[in-house]
Write a protein that holds these residues in place. Sequence first.
Motif, PDB file in Angstrom:
ATOM      1  N   LEU A  13       0.820  -1.206   0.000  1.00 45.79           N
ATOM      2  CA  LEU A  13       0.000   0.000   0.000  1.00 45.79           C
ATOM      3  C   LEU A  13       0.853   1.255   0.000  1.00 45.79           C
ATOM      4  O   LEU A  13       0.608   2.190  -0.764  1.00 45.79           O
ATOM      5  CB  LEU A  13      -0.933   0.005   1.215  1.00 45.79           C
ATOM      6  CG  LEU A  13      -1.794   1.262   1.393  1.00 45.79           C
ATOM      7  CD1 LEU A  13      -2.667   1.497   0.171  1.00 45.79           C
ATOM      8  CD2 LEU A  13      -2.647   1.143   2.657  1.00 45.79           C
ATOM      9  N   GLY A  14       1.881   1.295   0.858  1.00 47.82           N
ATOM     10  CA  GLY A  14       2.721   2.487   0.916  1.00 47.82           C
ATOM     11  C   GLY A  14       3.411   2.767  -0.400  1.00 47.82           C
ATOM     12  O   GLY A  14       3.428   3.905  -0.874  1.00 47.82           O
ATOM     13  N   ASP A  15       3.958   1.736  -1.025  1.00 48.48           N
ATOM     14  CA  ASP A  15       4.628   1.922  -2.314  1.00 48.48           C
ATOM     15  C   ASP A  15       3.638   2.387  -3.378  1.00 48.48           C
ATOM     16  O   ASP A  15       3.948   3.270  -4.186  1.00 48.48           O
ATOM     17  CB  ASP A  15       5.277   0.612  -2.767  1.00 48.48           C
ATOM     18  CG  ASP A  15       6.543   0.294  -1.984  1.00 48.48           C
ATOM     19  OD1 ASP A  15       7.057   1.196  -1.295  1.00 48.48           O
ATOM     20  OD2 ASP A  15       7.007  -0.861  -2.062  1.00 48.48           O
ATOM     21  N   THR A  16       2.442   1.786  -3.371  1.00 50.92           N
ATOM     22  CA  THR A  16       1.440   2.145  -4.379  1.00 50.92           C
ATOM     23  C   THR A  16       1.042   3.610  -4.262  1.00 50.92           C
ATOM     24  O   THR A  16       1.028   4.349  -5.252  1.00 50.92           O
ATOM     25  CB  THR A  16       0.197   1.255  -4.231  1.00 50.92           C
ATOM     26  OG1 THR A  16       0.571  -0.118  -4.423  1.00 50.92           O
ATOM     27  CG2 THR A  16      -0.865   1.630  -5.253  1.00 50.92           C
ATOM     28  N   LEU A  17       0.737   4.041  -3.052  1.00 49.99           N
ATOM     29  CA  LEU A  17       0.318   5.431  -2.870  1.00 49.99           C
ATOM     30  C   LEU A  17       1.468   6.393  -3.131  1.00 49.99           C
ATOM     31  O   LEU A  17       1.261   7.484  -3.667  1.00 49.99           O
ATOM     32  CB  LEU A  17      -0.229   5.624  -1.458  1.00 49.99           C
ATOM     33  CG  LEU A  17      -1.516   4.844  -1.136  1.00 49.99           C
ATOM     34  CD1 LEU A  17      -1.952   5.123   0.288  1.00 49.99           C
ATOM     35  CD2 LEU A  17      -2.621   5.189  -2.117  1.00 49.99           C
ATOM     36  N   ARG A  26      -7.085   8.518   3.827  1.00 48.64           N
ATOM     37  CA  ARG A  26      -6.932   7.982   5.172  1.00 48.64           C
ATOM     38  C   ARG A  26      -5.476   8.047   5.615  1.00 48.64           C
ATOM     39  O   ARG A  26      -5.171   8.377   6.760  1.00 48.64           O
ATOM     40  CB  ARG A  26      -7.417   6.535   5.211  1.00 48.64           C
ATOM     41  CG  ARG A  26      -7.472   5.942   6.609  1.00 48.64           C
ATOM     42  CD  ARG A  26      -7.735   4.453   6.544  1.00 48.64           C
ATOM     43  NE  ARG A  26      -8.809   4.124   5.625  1.00 48.64           N
ATOM     44  CZ  ARG A  26      -9.045   2.899   5.181  1.00 48.64           C
ATOM     45  NH1 ARG A  26      -8.271   1.895   5.545  1.00 48.64           N
ATOM     46  NH2 ARG A  26     -10.046   2.665   4.357  1.00 48.64           N
ATOM     47  N   THR A  27      -4.561   7.753   4.691  1.00 47.19           N
ATOM     48  CA  THR A  27      -3.142   7.788   5.026  1.00 47.19           C
ATOM     49  C   THR A  27      -2.687   9.209   5.321  1.00 47.19           C
ATOM     50  O   THR A  27      -1.929   9.465   6.253  1.00 47.19           O
ATOM     51  CB  THR A  27      -2.315   7.206   3.861  1.00 47.19           C
ATOM     52  OG1 THR A  27      -2.744   5.865   3.611  1.00 47.19           O
ATOM     53  CG2 THR A  27      -0.838   7.209   4.190  1.00 47.19           C
ATOM     54  N   THR A  28      -3.175  10.160   4.525  1.00 49.30           N
ATOM     55  CA  THR A  28      -2.794  11.558   4.712  1.00 49.30           C
ATOM     56  C   THR A  28      -3.333  12.125   6.013  1.00 49.30           C
ATOM     57  O   THR A  28      -2.664  12.895   6.707  1.00 49.30           O
ATOM     58  CB  THR A  28      -3.311  12.407   3.533  1.00 49.30           C
ATOM     59  OG1 THR A  28      -2.786  11.885   2.315  1.00 49.30           O
ATOM     60  CG2 THR A  28      -2.896  13.854   3.685  1.00 49.30           C
ATOM     61  N   GLU A  29      -4.566  11.720   6.363  1.00 45.63           N
ATOM     62  CA  GLU A  29      -5.215  12.279   7.546  1.00 45.63           C
ATOM     63  C   GLU A  29      -4.865  11.555   8.824  1.00 45.63           C
ATOM     64  O   GLU A  29      -5.250  11.982   9.913  1.00 45.63           O
ATOM     65  CB  GLU A  29      -6.740  12.239   7.351  1.00 45.63           C
ATOM     66  CG  GLU A  29      -7.228  13.137   6.217  1.00 45.63           C
ATOM     67  CD  GLU A  29      -8.708  12.971   5.941  1.00 45.63           C
ATOM     68  OE1 GLU A  29      -9.317  12.069   6.550  1.00 45.63           O
ATOM     69  OE2 GLU A  29      -9.250  13.738   5.123  1.00 45.63           O
ATOM     70  N   ALA A  30      -4.133  10.438   8.734  1.00 44.05           N
ATOM     71  CA  ALA A  30      -3.791   9.690   9.937  1.00 44.05           C
ATOM     72  C   ALA A  30      -2.913  10.544  10.842  1.00 44.05           C
ATOM     73  O   ALA A  30      -1.962  11.177  10.383  1.00 44.05           O
ATOM     74  CB  ALA A  30      -3.069   8.398   9.565  1.00 44.05           C
ATOM     75  N   PRO A  31      -3.220  10.593  12.149  1.00 47.98           N
ATOM     76  CA  PRO A  31      -2.391  11.397  13.053  1.00 47.98           C
ATOM     77  C   PRO A  31      -0.985  10.817  13.161  1.00 47.98           C
ATOM     78  O   PRO A  31      -0.780   9.607  13.060  1.00 47.98           O
ATOM     79  CB  PRO A  31      -3.143  11.304  14.389  1.00 47.98           C
ATOM     80  CG  PRO A  31      -3.936  10.025  14.294  1.00 47.98           C
ATOM     81  CD  PRO A  31      -4.299   9.896  12.842  1.00 47.98           C
TER      82      PRO A  31
END
Length: 274
Positions: free
Chosen positions: A104-108, A257-262
């Motif tokens: 997921l991290g690589d894809t985004l 969701r990844t961007t807004e994660a605290p």
Amino acid sequence: MTPPPAIPVSAPPGVRDRLRAAPDGGLRVVHPGRHAVYLDLDGWCLGVVGSRAAAVPCALRVAAPDLGPLATGSAYVRGGVLHLGDTPLRVGRLVDARAPRLDLGDTLRHLTEPTMGPTTAPAVSPAAVVEFIDAAWGAGPLGPDAVARLVGRGDGLTPLGDDALCGWLALHRSVGEPTPAVDAAVRALLPRTTLLSATLLDCALRGEVLPEFAAYLTALGTPDELARAATLAAIGHTSGAGLLHGAQRALAELARRTTEAPAPPRPTLTRGAA
């Protein structure tokens, strides 16, 4: 009279295993057609598709472009082998229908690189398809309420709302993100839609997809992405476009969701700590 020779077909392992476990007996023809036939295998839709039809993950695949006389025969199972008319279709080769596993991290990260542009590829789904799906989906992330508005929404053997859900589910399976609330809502509503569409939703829940969908996922964040997206969107009347839009909405949700994660809390140093 000499029985017809067996026709070799290819199939995903799950399709072969379902046939092996099926009792002998006749099958109801759900939809006959020149390029594809769909059958009711104990409440699960079994397809037989030629090379010009979509290679759905619930189907036996015949190498010929159309099914010829097989398309008009009766259907039955004997000894774990499907017969159309009196012709046995024997699985000679297994094909992998699973969605590729992506990080997921690589894809985004690849999707947000400056050379790739926005978080998701520019939509190639027709505007009418996007509007139809988004009207039921709404603006927020997918949840059980939106699932209830999407399942069975649309016409044909695979309603467009179901196609979009398949794309969303399969994308999450590909990146290993669990979606228990959505999964439960989809399973509860399967009786609302067509047998083929319910079966394809079941396949998506297990991460089984069309080859064109798998190719699109593999190409995410690469120069081939747009071409693979266009190939996927061209499948069927609107099915491929629905799958693509569902996957793109899933990517947008995951990116948001990844961007807004605290950020994780910083460790607090106590007195005497080194």
